[in-house]
Design a protein around this motif. Structure first.
Motif, short mmCIF file in Angstrom:
data_model
loop_
_atom_site.label_atom_id
_atom_site.label_comp_id
_atom_site.label_asym_id
_atom_site.label_seq_id
_atom_site.Cartn_x
_atom_site.Cartn_y
_atom_site.Cartn_z
N GLN A 1 8.16 4.94 -6.84
CA GLN A 1 7.01 5.67 -6.70
C GLN A 1 6.84 6.30 -5.42
O GLN A 1 5.92 7.33 -5.17
CB GLN A 1 5.70 4.55 -6.72
N VAL A 2 7.70 5.92 -4.15
CA VAL A 2 7.59 6.37 -2.97
C VAL A 2 8.97 7.08 -2.54
O VAL A 2 9.83 6.92 -2.93
CB VAL A 2 7.17 5.33 -2.07
N ALA B 1 1.02 -1.22 0.10
CA ALA B 1 -0.03 0.02 -0.10
C ALA B 1 0.88 1.32 0.11
O ALA B 1 1.90 0.99 0.53
CB ALA B 1 -0.90 -0.02 1.30
N ILE B 2 0.58 2.14 -0.49
CA ILE B 2 1.04 3.55 -0.41
C ILE B 2 0.15 4.61 0.18
O ILE B 2 -0.82 4.78 -0.24
CB ILE B 2 1.34 4.13 -1.95
N ILE B 3 0.71 5.09 1.30
CA ILE B 3 0.16 6.06 2.25
C ILE B 3 0.80 7.38 2.11
O ILE B 3 2.06 7.62 2.38
CB ILE B 3 0.12 5.51 3.60
N VAL C 1 9.61 -9.85 -1.02
CA VAL C 1 10.04 -8.45 -0.78
C VAL C 1 10.95 -7.95 -1.99
O VAL C 1 10.62 -6.67 -2.28
CB VAL C 1 10.62 -8.62 0.58
N ARG C 2 11.73 -8.72 -2.52
CA ARG C 2 12.73 -8.11 -3.59
C ARG C 2 11.93 -7.43 -4.66
O ARG C 2 12.17 -6.46 -5.25
CB ARG C 2 13.57 -9.52 -3.91
N LYS C 3 10.83 -8.14 -4.89
CA LYS C 3 9.99 -7.68 -6.07
C LYS C 3 9.25 -6.75 -5.77
O LYS C 3 9.19 -5.61 -6.64
CB LYS C 3 8.99 -8.74 -6.75
N GLN C 4 8.49 -6.59 -4.64
CA GLN C 4 7.75 -5.51 -4.09
C GLN C 4 8.41 -4.11 -4.06
O GLN C 4 8.12 -3.02 -4.47
CB GLN C 4 6.95 -6.02 -2.92
N ALA C 5 9.61 -4.33 -3.55
CA ALA C 5 10.63 -3.13 -3.20
C ALA C 5 10.93 -2.54 -4.55
O ALA C 5 10.88 -1.25 -4.71
CB ALA C 5 11.90 -3.51 -2.36
N ALA C 6 11.23 -3.44 -5.54
CA ALA C 6 11.51 -2.87 -6.84
C ALA C 6 10.42 -2.07 -7.32
O ALA C 6 10.48 -1.06 -8.29
CB ALA C 6 11.95 -4.09 -7.78
N LEU C 7 8.99 -2.75 -7.14
CA LEU C 7 8.02 -2.06 -7.68
C LEU C 7 7.94 -0.85 -7.23
O LEU C 7 7.44 0.22 -7.90
CB LEU C 7 6.85 -3.14 -7.63
N LEU C 8 8.12 -0.66 -5.81
CA LEU C 8 7.53 0.56 -5.17
C LEU C 8 8.70 1.63 -5.20
O LEU C 8 8.54 2.78 -5.14
CB LEU C 8 7.23 0.22 -3.79
N ARG C 9 9.88 1.25 -5.16
CA ARG C 9 11.10 2.24 -5.10
C ARG C 9 10.82 3.59 -5.93
O ARG C 9 11.19 4.66 -5.30
CB ARG C 9 12.56 1.35 -5.47
#
Length: 487
Positions: free
Chosen positions: A173-174, A127-129, A163-171
């Motif tokens: 954006q946030v 989630a992005i908050i 987590v590796r995939k999710q962190a790369a996806l979010l990095r």
């Protein structure tokens, strides 16, 4: 760190509350104070799992609704699943609990339903908050107890790779990437060492308290212990030169806090309704069924017999410390069984060589095992206790040296063969190498979920034959009275 950098967001975090509801009520009051001080737009509140624990009447009697209601009341903005949520309730109960009642997102990226291969609609990978002009990406992961979760209809993926995939996806954006980790301190350290792009890890599961945060490869790791005895606090700022987040972390003891009145009243309401729900009569006993941790007793034998029958095994084995007391004559309610056996421990069946069974039986005659304190592994008792059995007749001499006390061990009328493989109905705790560790040498393990061992007792209590048989003596001390046949 530049101490003059202005705090932009205060992140408050809890973990492993385990239904210490009074501490949850104290934390709710602290959260309210922080919001009054900094404003709601500058405070972010998260929980990293195991808020629920079915040992509490309020939780057991509401299927976790009391916990979600407390989280809602305190204004939590994101939670992740711990094993006490994911493994002690079915997918259907969790869906009802979180989809229909939670006022916050539930984030857990490595849990997919077997039937669909996808996360259920009430569960988010991240989630992005937005808080006070700061964009914060939250990733949730939980321990992958693959064998157990598969029986409940879950596919638990590797949390590190997730987590590796999710962190790369979010990095991109946030501004801040936060992992809500119910993995334990060693996994948190591994994530920090091996995954780029994580700014902050909020830890749980192993009940570790980090009074000072760890700094590993540019990642900050925090954790607030267990049972709501502390609440974690992280002040987040942005360095104007590096454009990197700066963290000032601490843990705040809750012992001196007052319970928030609304939360205390909510707990009281659920206690009353929980008691009513658990007042259902399971059976009526004509005579009491005592249970002792340091000697053979009927109720412990009933549990051993139940595990044998439940798993269709040759032998039943369980430690007597699982039961916190016996049952009196008269009505037996679901609430009494819950009070006497609060552990979220499941039946299992193992295949194991006779020599390992013999070793455990010898150990169960020794005070250092009977009186051994046990923590974790789902155990909610106090000490290990000795071993209750079914399908066996054991003669021992209490005057003989340690590990030489057994004189005869019969399995369904035949001598125990050290080399033979036996099917044993027992408990999952032993497979984790807890308590009688030789029993962890079993293989071909079948776990039975979502049943708990108190469900096994409830089933056993429906049979008058089982109740009569549990009074039959299994352990005979030839040094005292070898003729004893009934407890």
């Amino acid at each position: 760190m530049n101490n003059n950098i202005q705090t932009q967001v205060v992140l408050l975090h809890s973990n492993d509350v385990h239904s210490r509801l009074e501490n949850a009520a104290k934390i709710a009051g602290y959260i309210a104070e922080e919001r009054r001080k900094y404003g709601s737009d500058s405070v972010l509140v998260i929980d990293c799992g195991d808020h629920i624990d079915r040992m509490r009447v309020e939780t057991e009697g509401s299927d976790g609704l009391v916990n979600v209601a407390l989280l809602n009341l305190a204004g939590y903005e994101a939670v992740t699943l711990g094993n006490n949520e994911g493994l002690t309730y079915s997918i259907q109960v969790l869906e009802s609990l979180y989809r229909d009642h939670a006022g916050f997102p539930v984030i857990c990226a490595n849990m997919k339903q077997t039937a669909t291969g996808e996360l259920p609609e009430w569960l988010l990978p991240h989630a992005i908050i937005e808080k006070n002009g700061l964009s914060i990406g939250l990733i949730g992961v939980t321990t992958a107890y693959t064998d157990f979760y598969s029986l409940l209809g879950w596919e638990a993926a590797d949390p590190i790779e997730t987590v590796r995939k999710q962190a790369a996806l979010l990095r991109e954006q946030v501004q801040v990437v936060v992992v809500m980790s119910h993995l334990g301190i060693r996994y948190d350290e591994k994530m920090a060492e091996s995954i780029d792009g994580i700014d902050l890890i909020i830890g749980a599961h192993t009940h570790h308290l980090l009074e000072e945060p760890l700094e590993i490869c540019g990642t900050t790791i925090c954790a607030a212990g267990k049972f709501g005895e502390y609440v974690g606090r992280v002040e987040i700022s942005m360095d104007e030169l590096s454009h990197r987040p700066v963290f000032r972390a601490s843990v705040i003891p809750t012992a001196a806090f007052e319970e928030q009145q609304e939360a205390a009243e909510l707990i009281s309401t659920y206690l009353e309704s929980g008691r009513q729900r658990l007042s259902e009569v399971v059976t009526v006993l004509n005579e009491p069924l005592p249970a002792f941790t340091n000697r053979e007793s009927p109720l412990c034998n009933l549990l051993a017999s139940g595990l044998r029958r439940w798993t269709d095994a040759d032998i039943g084995i369980v430690n007597t410390g699982q039961l916190l007391g016996g049952l009196a004559q008269g009505e037996v309610t679901a609430g009494e069984l819950h009070a006497l056996c609060p552990s979220p421990i499941n039946p299992c069946r193992i295949s194991i060589e006779g020599k390992y069974i013999r070793e455990a039986l010898e150990q169960s005659l020794l005070p250092e095992y009977i009186e051994k304190p046990i923590k974790g592994y789902g155990f909610r008792g106090h000490v290990l206790g000795n071993i209750a059995v079914d399908g066996m007749r054991i003669e021992y001499d209490s005057n003989c040296p340690d590990y030489m006390k057994l004189q005869s061990v019969m399995v369904n009328g035949e001598p125990l063969d050290d080399q033979r493989i036996y099917r044993v109905g027992t408990i999952d705790m032993f497979t984790f190498k807890a308590g009688y560790e030789s029993l962890a040498n079993g293989h071909s393990i079948d776990y039975y979920l979502p049943e708990f061992i108190r469900d096994v007792i409830a089933h056993q209590l429906q049979s008058s034959a089982n109740i009569a048989d549990c009074r039959r003596t299994r352990w005979h001390n030839v040094a005292t009275d070898p003729r004893s046949t009934r407890l």
